[in-house]
Design a protein around this motif. Structure first.
Motif, PDB file in Angstrom:
ATOM      1  N   GLY A 260       0.798  -1.215   0.000  1.00  0.00           N
ATOM      2  CA  GLY A 260       0.000   0.000   0.000  1.00  0.00           C
ATOM      3  C   GLY A 260       0.832   1.267   0.000  1.00  0.00           C
ATOM      4  O   GLY A 260       2.009   1.267   0.376  1.00  0.00           O
ATOM      5  N   CYS A 302      -3.111  -6.029  -0.003  1.00  0.00           N
ATOM      6  CA  CYS A 302      -3.806  -4.960  -0.729  1.00  0.00           C
ATOM      7  C   CYS A 302      -4.581  -5.441  -1.953  1.00  0.00           C
ATOM      8  O   CYS A 302      -5.626  -4.885  -2.278  1.00  0.00           O
ATOM      9  CB  CYS A 302      -2.799  -3.899  -1.183  1.00  0.00           C
ATOM     10  N   THR A 346     -10.233   3.381   2.813  1.00  0.00           N
ATOM     11  CA  THR A 346      -9.188   2.560   2.194  1.00  0.00           C
ATOM     12  C   THR A 346      -8.230   3.402   1.363  1.00  0.00           C
ATOM     13  O   THR A 346      -7.021   3.161   1.356  1.00  0.00           O
ATOM     14  CB  THR A 346      -9.807   1.473   1.299  1.00  0.00           C
ATOM     15  N   TYR A 351      -4.108   2.910   2.577  1.00  0.00           N
ATOM     16  CA  TYR A 351      -4.020   1.456   2.698  1.00  0.00           C
ATOM     17  C   TYR A 351      -4.072   0.759   1.340  1.00  0.00           C
ATOM     18  O   TYR A 351      -3.643  -0.396   1.224  1.00  0.00           O
ATOM     19  CB  TYR A 351      -5.164   0.921   3.570  1.00  0.00           C
ATOM     20  N   HIS A 352      -4.637   1.442   0.339  1.00  0.00           N
ATOM     21  CA  HIS A 352      -4.865   0.804  -0.956  1.00  0.00           C
ATOM     22  C   HIS A 352      -4.651   1.790  -2.096  1.00  0.00           C
ATOM     23  O   HIS A 352      -4.759   3.002  -1.923  1.00  0.00           O
ATOM     24  CB  HIS A 352      -6.289   0.256  -1.051  1.00  0.00           C
TER      25      HIS A 352
END
Length: 448
Positions: A260, A302, A346, A351-352
């Motif tokens: 990520g 991810c 997210t 995180y992504h």
């Protein structure tokens, strides 16, 4: 010599078959789960981290890893018993939690709950198996099994995250940075937006992100509210999709390891990051990407975004009731909010990447198509839809890995193709399961 034959029942089965087949299946499933848990625990001991059985033991006797998951499991289990027993079970769980929490505070430890629901859920399953009979026993055991599976799935998931770091020491974040350029680098955009909105918005999004199981239980309880009064279980409900997604999706983590933006290009890379860019500045686009060696701590979880897949499945299941009628407004708005907030979290937390979310959407729609309306069978309509979704999902992963540079060079075309392929799966899904589905007039139903 006379031989007594088992009495036949409608459908070609015998009474003995009807009694033994579910029992054999249940024993086989329980045995398989135990073997899996023991195997993962041994692997965890060898590798030097907590395994599922050690984590479960703390839920009984120590400090639970999660305060919400054990309660979510118990609430799900209670759909299989009557209202009086629900009151007793909740009261017992609250009392046990109060005792454990008090002892921890007296010992100078932090506040935590979760022991009570774990103990009561286990006791409920034991009592139902040994003391109850008939439909009462069957409903209670089935609901308890669902609650236990929810808890155990989180334990297995924690171990699997450790496995991803062990088997994939290098990650593909450089490829996804290029591929994500075709979508306008949404993680960098949302990251700055979340920072600008302040700590209050961050707190709400963080709570939504980590409490997804709680929202799922609310929807599942609503779907299963008629089990006790009618004795009938719906052919499909949210928990089934959640569990299958949790089984299928994480397998991709070892095929396409990604940590990520905030780890590979931000401040939390433990010295392995390529720079402190996220979310302030976009890193230079390297047209010669390579696998990036990374630490042994950060999970490679991810691709695809399972939070997106689970939140989308929750959204889908809040559109209509299990009988095809329109869901109440509070549930539909709640599902829409949870999906929107999960997507914002997210991306906004780094995180992504955006392409992770697109893959998660396609995975969710494909799995949901395989499970939805099992009474309709596996006709051409289902094979076609599941095959199409599987092909698009595989195509996306291959494109991200091997065509990342062209995607960055031609972002408008590449972005249109990526979003268009996901949209095509969504349109086919809606046409199959919603547009053509019969609409019925909702009737008032009492909630048990």
């Amino acid at each position: 010599m006379l031989v007594e034959h088992p009495r036949a029942v409608p459908g070609g089965a015998t009474v003995r078959d009807r009694l033994t087949q579910p029992r054999v299946l249940a024993v086989a499933c329980v045995s398989a789960v135990l073997v899996l848990l023991i195997g993962l625990q041994v692997a965890a001991w060898v590798s030097g981290f907590d395994g599922p059985l050690a984590s479960l033991a703390r839920d009984y006797l120590g400090t639970p890893k999660s305060m919400s998951v054990p309660w979510a499991g118990l609430v799900l289990a209670l759909v299989g018993v009557n209202a009086r027993r629900r009151v007793y079970a909740v009261a017992a769980a609250v009392g046990i939690d109060a005792v454990y929490a008090g002892l921890r505070l007296l010992d100078g430890k932090s506040f935590s709950v979760g022991n009570g629901p774990t103990i009561v859920l286990t006791a409920l399953a034991v009592v139902a198996a040994l003391r109850w009979t008939g439909r009462e026993r069957a409903d209670a055991l089935k609901a308890a099994a669902l609650g236990a599976l929810l808890v155990l799935a989180t334990k297995v998931g924690d171990v699997w995250l450790h496995v991803t770091t062990a088997v994939r020491p290098a990650v593909f974040d450089e490829y996804l940075l290029l591929a994500d350029h075709a979508l306008g680098d949404p993680s960098w955009v949302l990251g700055r937006v979340v920072d600008a909105l302040g700590p209050e918005v961050y707190a709400v999004l963080h709570w939504v992100y980590i409490e997804l199981p709680v929202a799922a239980i609310v929807v599942a309880v609503w779907q299963l509210r008629r089990v006790v009064p009618t004795g009938q279980w719906p052919t499909h409900y949210l928990v089934r999709t959640f569990l299958v997604l949790g089984l299928v999706g994480p397998a991709c983590y070892v095929l396409f390891p990604v940590v990520g933006p905030m780890f590979a290009f931000g401040p939390d890379g433990h010295g392995f990051q390529l720079g402190d860019f996220w979310p302030i500045a976009l890193p230079p686009l390297d047209h010669d990407p390579a696998a990036l060696p990374f630490d042994e701590v950060t999970p490679r979880n991810c691709m695809p975004s399972m939070h997106t897949a689970w939140a989308l499945s929750l959204f889908i299941h809040t559109r209509r009731d299990i009988d095809g009628t329109r869901a109440p407004a509070w549930l539909r708005w709640g599902g829409a909010f949870w999906l929107a907030a999960t997507v914002a979290a997210t991306l906004g937390f780094g995180y992504h990447y955006g392409v992770d979310l697109v893959a998660g959407v396609v995975l969710c729609l494909t799995v949901e198509s395989a499970l939805r309306a099992p009474e309709r069978g596996w006709g051409l309509f289902r094979w076609r839809l599941v095959g199409f979704g599987t092909a698009v999902f595989a195509g996306l992963l291959l494109t991200y890995r091997y065509l990342a540079v062209p995607m960055a060079d031609y972002p408008v075309l590449a972005g249109a193709l990526v979003l268009g392929s996901a949209a095509a799966v969504a349109v086919a899904f809606h046409a199959t399961w919603f547009a053509a589905a019969p609409r019925r007039v909702a009737e008032p139903v009492g909630v048990s």
